[in-house]
Design a protein around this motif. Structure first.
Motif, mmCIF file in Angstrom:
data_model
loop_
_atom_site.group_PDB
_atom_site.id
_atom_site.type_symbol
_atom_site.label_atom_id
_atom_site.label_comp_id
_atom_site.label_asym_id
_atom_site.label_seq_id
_atom_site.Cartn_x
_atom_site.Cartn_y
_atom_site.Cartn_z
ATOM 1 N N TYR A 12 0.857 -1.188 0.000
ATOM 2 C CA TYR A 12 0.000 0.000 0.000
ATOM 3 C C TYR A 12 0.888 1.230 0.000
ATOM 4 O O TYR A 12 1.716 1.431 0.889
ATOM 5 C CB TYR A 12 -0.910 -0.009 1.226
ATOM 6 C CG TYR A 12 -2.055 0.948 1.115
ATOM 7 C CD1 TYR A 12 -3.178 0.622 0.369
ATOM 8 C CD2 TYR A 12 -2.005 2.182 1.741
ATOM 9 C CE1 TYR A 12 -4.226 1.510 0.253
ATOM 10 C CE2 TYR A 12 -3.046 3.074 1.626
ATOM 11 C CZ TYR A 12 -4.164 2.724 0.882
ATOM 12 O OH TYR A 12 -5.192 3.605 0.759
ATOM 13 N N ASN A 13 0.705 2.083 -1.034
ATOM 14 C CA ASN A 13 1.559 3.255 -1.178
ATOM 15 C C ASN A 13 1.075 4.376 -0.257
ATOM 16 O O ASN A 13 -0.043 4.869 -0.385
ATOM 17 C CB ASN A 13 1.553 3.716 -2.631
ATOM 18 C CG ASN A 13 2.658 4.698 -2.894
ATOM 19 O OD1 ASN A 13 3.295 5.198 -1.966
ATOM 20 N ND2 ASN A 13 2.897 4.980 -4.163
ATOM 21 N N LEU A 14 1.929 4.775 0.688
ATOM 22 C CA LEU A 14 1.528 5.763 1.681
ATOM 23 C C LEU A 14 1.950 7.178 1.310
ATOM 24 O O LEU A 14 1.737 8.114 2.078
ATOM 25 C CB LEU A 14 2.144 5.404 3.044
ATOM 26 C CG LEU A 14 1.717 4.053 3.618
ATOM 27 C CD1 LEU A 14 2.629 3.670 4.767
ATOM 28 C CD2 LEU A 14 0.288 4.107 4.101
ATOM 29 N N THR A 15 2.562 7.358 0.108
ATOM 30 C CA THR A 15 3.099 8.670 -0.248
ATOM 31 C C THR A 15 2.052 9.772 -0.126
ATOM 32 O O THR A 15 2.288 10.803 0.512
ATOM 33 C CB THR A 15 3.625 8.635 -1.700
ATOM 34 O OG1 THR A 15 4.398 7.470 -1.861
ATOM 35 C CG2 THR A 15 4.478 9.849 -1.990
ATOM 36 N N SER A 16 0.876 9.523 -0.732
ATOM 37 C CA SER A 16 -0.127 10.586 -0.746
ATOM 38 C C SER A 16 -0.646 10.871 0.656
ATOM 39 O O SER A 16 -0.944 12.009 1.013
ATOM 40 C CB SER A 16 -1.285 10.191 -1.667
ATOM 41 O OG SER A 16 -1.869 9.005 -1.197
ATOM 42 N N MET A 17 -0.706 9.816 1.498
ATOM 43 C CA MET A 17 -1.186 10.034 2.863
ATOM 44 C C MET A 17 -0.206 10.886 3.646
ATOM 45 O O MET A 17 -0.588 11.731 4.454
ATOM 46 C CB MET A 17 -1.407 8.699 3.571
ATOM 47 C CG MET A 17 -2.675 7.987 3.137
ATOM 48 S SD MET A 17 -2.802 6.375 3.865
ATOM 49 C CE MET A 17 -3.569 6.791 5.425
ATOM 50 N N LEU A 18 1.095 10.689 3.387
ATOM 51 C CA LEU A 18 2.102 11.505 4.076
ATOM 52 C C LEU A 18 1.994 12.944 3.616
ATOM 53 O O LEU A 18 2.075 13.888 4.415
ATOM 54 C CB LEU A 18 3.497 10.944 3.789
ATOM 55 C CG LEU A 18 4.638 11.584 4.578
ATOM 56 C CD1 LEU A 18 4.502 11.267 6.054
ATOM 57 C CD2 LEU A 18 5.990 11.114 4.076
ATOM 58 N N GLU A 19 1.811 13.131 2.295
ATOM 59 C CA GLU A 19 1.709 14.495 1.760
ATOM 60 C C GLU A 19 0.481 15.204 2.286
ATOM 61 O O GLU A 19 0.485 16.419 2.486
ATOM 62 C CB GLU A 19 1.694 14.450 0.223
ATOM 63 C CG GLU A 19 3.083 14.266 -0.356
ATOM 64 C CD GLU A 19 3.035 13.856 -1.816
ATOM 65 O OE1 GLU A 19 1.931 13.783 -2.377
ATOM 66 O OE2 GLU A 19 4.115 13.602 -2.367
ATOM 67 N N ASN A 20 -0.608 14.444 2.505
ATOM 68 C CA ASN A 20 -1.824 15.067 3.021
ATOM 69 C C ASN A 20 -1.718 15.392 4.505
ATOM 70 O O ASN A 20 -2.655 15.946 5.090
ATOM 71 C CB ASN A 20 -3.026 14.138 2.807
ATOM 72 C CG ASN A 20 -3.386 14.054 1.342
ATOM 73 O OD1 ASN A 20 -2.952 14.903 0.550
ATOM 74 N ND2 ASN A 20 -4.152 13.053 0.978
ATOM 75 N N GLY A 21 -0.600 15.035 5.100
ATOM 76 C CA GLY A 21 -0.379 15.415 6.491
ATOM 77 C C GLY A 21 -1.089 14.525 7.490
ATOM 78 O O GLY A 21 -1.488 14.980 8.552
ATOM 79 N N ASN A 22 -1.265 13.245 7.132
ATOM 80 C CA ASN A 22 -1.850 12.288 8.088
ATOM 81 C C ASN A 22 -0.885 12.138 9.276
ATOM 82 O O ASN A 22 0.260 11.747 9.109
ATOM 83 C CB ASN A 22 -2.060 10.945 7.381
ATOM 84 C CG ASN A 22 -2.845 9.978 8.231
ATOM 85 O OD1 ASN A 22 -2.610 9.880 9.424
ATOM 86 N ND2 ASN A 22 -3.766 9.275 7.619
ATOM 87 N N SER A 23 -1.366 12.474 10.462
ATOM 88 C CA SER A 23 -0.451 12.550 11.609
ATOM 89 C C SER A 23 0.093 11.175 11.998
ATOM 90 O O SER A 23 1.243 11.049 12.410
ATOM 91 C CB SER A 23 -1.149 13.209 12.794
ATOM 92 O OG SER A 23 -2.344 12.534 13.068
ATOM 93 N N LEU A 24 -0.739 10.144 11.844
ATOM 94 C CA LEU A 24 -0.292 8.792 12.196
ATOM 95 C C LEU A 24 0.870 8.366 11.304
ATOM 96 O O LEU A 24 1.897 7.871 11.773
ATOM 97 C CB LEU A 24 -1.465 7.807 12.055
ATOM 98 C CG LEU A 24 -1.130 6.355 12.354
ATOM 99 C CD1 LEU A 24 -0.845 6.163 13.830
ATOM 100 C CD2 LEU A 24 -2.241 5.425 11.912
ATOM 101 N N ILE A 25 0.683 8.600 10.001
ATOM 102 C CA ILE A 25 1.725 8.219 9.039
ATOM 103 C C ILE A 25 3.004 9.008 9.327
ATOM 104 O O ILE A 25 4.112 8.476 9.260
ATOM 105 C CB ILE A 25 1.241 8.476 7.590
ATOM 106 C CG1 ILE A 25 -0.054 7.718 7.314
ATOM 107 C CG2 ILE A 25 2.307 8.088 6.587
ATOM 108 C CD1 ILE A 25 0.077 6.222 7.330
#
Lengths: 331, 350
Positions: B77-90
């Motif tokens: 599962y690619n987490l790149t976009s979640m990191l860019e969206n500022g997901n605090s957990l990621i």
């Protein structure tokens, strides 16, 4: 507002073109609302009843063998598949009624042969051994069917009318085949209860299930009774396979799913109790049919198996079994 | 001492097979042998449950799938976009260095969970599920136990088949390699083949050592007592339900570990791995080996899985396993190696 396409197998029972659009999708919020009208309610109800009855017939097959031998025949679903497949093949050469009759007879012979070859000569086999043998049998029958009939999906023609004919009952449009399924099940249940109550063969089989040793001492050939119970449940399974074939279609691997649903129903009603199996079958079928409104179709099997697990954990003697009698048996 | 000899023989034969393949230039066999070794891990785990504790489990492919799919889903599962969206957990996980950044085939950045973390989570999940399922299921006996475990297997199969994150009918692919130690990677790379063979066999050897120690201990004796007569064992003061539960969880973990590493080795996993036929196949192999016979199960597991993976049974693959099940249970319920024919033969010869 746009038309909602119904889950694929429901199309076989109910012609969706008869449906008025009852499902509204609001594009702005993305929510899906199902307006449960009286009409839709009775459609779902009939779908549930049809499937419930099919499961109940399979469960009765389980119960007959369980009653005389104390084993669960994991190959019961394969009898249903064989019945449907033989009838479809024979129907190419002869009219429907003799084809079905012959298919039932052939499946009964297969059931008897299976019992004679694999089970009759084992003396007091352990339950684990019997489970594994019947599982092996179901795999073997399925694979033979795969090599004999191929992977294709087949079906018998509708007994009355055709795919698009429908009858209106309680504002629901249903196929006449549904009435056939219900009717055949009622006849099977009635005949079985008469058979077990009034014929000497039926009484001998019941004696064997009550106390095998005592029955043997009374001169009943217990081994023949086991063979006969295999024939009976194979025949009932095959008849079910023929009647349901136009609606559910028949494929080489359709037995497994049916066997598991059938077992769920048998346990739900209390193992060995055929009348309760019909009630439990209707219950499971209706729960399944209405669950479509709540969970995706792909999880429908998971729902009935979850019900099985819950029943096994909470009331292993079934909904209709008495807990006092259950105290005497081991689960 | 006896165990020492057997384990030395096992390690010796593992090395001998590898040397044989490299001398005869049949190195391609190692691919199937590696997969076979992982499958054997499930089989020896199931042998503990079936042979020693006497409980049937028709849902072990489910545990294999829980391990494999959890690990595969987390590492693909690619987490790149979640990191860019500022997901605090990621962000938190990323800050602890638990994510791995790489590039995919097209040079786009991919960010995925470290396989170690994924594997630990998968094992943790398996233990929890095995506990939750095991507590009620192991109270049942006979047909009820068989059907309940079968039902569990089917539920897992249905879930992986219908859930988008598990790739539905296609399964998951492009699972990255698992770096066990720097330079030691579990993946399907051809140059890594011999390494991977030894890693897989290492798992089997460690598994066998753990199980042998377990069987020849207080726990093992308690298990055999349960198999013989559960009520009697209970009366002797053995907490039967706890022992049954522990063996069930241990064998589930074995299956999950096999699932995790086989998924990384194959680079993917499909829903067929969770199917009923797989569970039945494991049961068949344990039955052929002789239920309470770890070495028999291991030998038969390697032999039959290898033949099946090489495609020796053709389109009769499932039929062969069905036929084997019936024949063994009819004529040799104690396993092929315990057949009375051998004893009679020995008597006649001597």
């Amino acid at each position: 507002m746009r038309n909602f396409s119904y889950p694929p197998f429901y199309r076989y029972i109910f012609r969706y073109r008869n449906y008025p659009a009852r499902v509204t999708i609001y594009p702005e919020s993305g929510t899906l609302t199902v307006q449960m009208t009286a009409e839709l309610f009775s459609q779902y109800l009939f779908a549930g009843i049809t499937y419930g009855i099919i499961y109940a017939i399979v469960a009765i097959g389980f119960n007959i063998i369980y009653n005389t031998t104390g084993i669960i025949n994991f190959a019961q679903g394969e009898f249903v598949m064989l019945g449907g497949m033989f009838a479809i093949t024979l129907n190419n050469f002869m009219p429907l009624v003799p084809a079905i009759a012959l298919a039932v007879v052939i499946t009964m012979i297969i059931g008897a042969l299976i019992e004679m070859i694999f089970i009759r000569w084992l003396d007091s086999p352990s339950i684990l051994r019997m489970i594994i043998i019947t599982i092996g049998l179901s795999i073997l029958i399925r694979e033979v069917a795969l090599h004999f009939w191929g992977e294709g999906v087949r079906s018998l023609p509708y007994f009355n009318g055709n795919e698009i004919s429908s009858i209106k009952i309680f504002s629901a449009q249903i196929s006449p085949q549904v009435l056939w399924v219900i009717g055949v099940c009622l006849i099977i249940v009635t005949l079985l209860s008469l058979f077990f109550r009034f014929t000497s063969l039926g009484l001998e089989m019941r004696a064997c299930s009550a106390n095998r040793l005592a029955a043997t001492l009374c001169g009943i050939n217990a081994k023949n009774m086991v063979t006969f119970s295999f024939m009976l449940s194979a025949g009932i399974g095959a008849l079910a396979g023929c009647v349901m074939s136009p609606i559910t279609y028949t494929q080489y691997d359709c037995g497994t799913g049916l066997a598991i649903k059938g077992f769920t129903v048998a346990v739900l009603g209390g193992l060995g109790n055929s009348m309760a199996a019909v009630a439990a079958g209707l219950l499971l079928g209706i729960i399944e049919a209405f669950s479509i409104g709540i969970v995706p179709l792909a999880f429908q099997d998971a729902i009935s198996i979850t019900i099985l697990l819950i029943i096994l954990f909470v009331r292993p003697h079934g909904l209709f079994g008495s807990s006092e009698a259950a105290g005497l048996t081991e689960f | 001492m006896r165990n020492l000899i057997s384990i030395t023989t096992l390690i010796g034969s593992i090395v001998a097979v590898q040397l044989l393949t490299s001398f005869t230039g049949t190195g391609y066999y190692l691919t199937q042998l590696t997969m076979t070794a992982y499958y054997s891990l499930i089989i020896i785990g199931l042998c503990l449950v079936m042979g020693y504790a006497g409980q049937i489990s028709l849902g072990h492919a489910g545990f294999f799938a829980i391990g494999g799919y959890t690990s595969a889903a987390l590492t693909t599962y690619n987490l790149t976009s979640m990191l860019e969206n500022g997901n605090s957990l990621i962000k938190f996980i990323s800050g602890r260095g638990l994510l791995i950044a790489a590039q995919d085939l097209y040079g786009d950045p991919v960010l995925y969970v470290n396989p170690w973390i994924a594997a630990l989570l998968a094992i943790f999940l398996t233990v929890i599920i095995a506990f939750l399922i095991g507590i009620p299921v192991l109270k049942l006996k006979g047909h009820y136990l068989a059907m309940a475990t079968l039902g569990f297997g089917i539920i897992i199969f249905r879930i992986v088949l219908a859930t988008e994150i598990f790739g539905e009918a296609d399964g998951l692919s492009e699972v990255p390699g698992f770096t066990l130690l720097p330079g030691v990677i579990v993946n399907g790379d051809f140059n890594n083949r011999i390494f991977n063979y030894y890693i897989a066999c290492g798992f089997v050897v460690v598994g066998v050592i753990i199980l042998l120690n377990l069987i020849n201990s207080r726990v093992g004796r308690a298990l055999r007592a349960i198999h013989g007569a559960e009520d009697a064992a209970n009366a002797m003061g053995i907490n039967t339900s706890r022992y049954k539960l522990y063996t069930f969880v241990i064998s589930a973990v074995f299956a999950a570990i096999a699932g995790i590493f086989l998924t990384h080795y194959n680079g993917g996993i499909g829903p067929s791995e969770a199917g009923i036929m797989k569970s039945i196949r494991y049961v068949a192999i344990v039955a052929i080996g002789g239920m309470a016979n770890l070495w028999g199960a291991l030998t038969m597991g390697v032999l039959l899985n290898f033949m099946s993976l090489r495609g020796m049974f053709g389109s009769y693959d499932d039929a062969v396993f069905g036929a084997i099940l019936i024949i063994i249970m009819l004529f040799a319920p104690d396993g092929l190696l315990h057949l009375s024919i051998w004893r009679k033969l020995r008597k006649k010869i001597l």
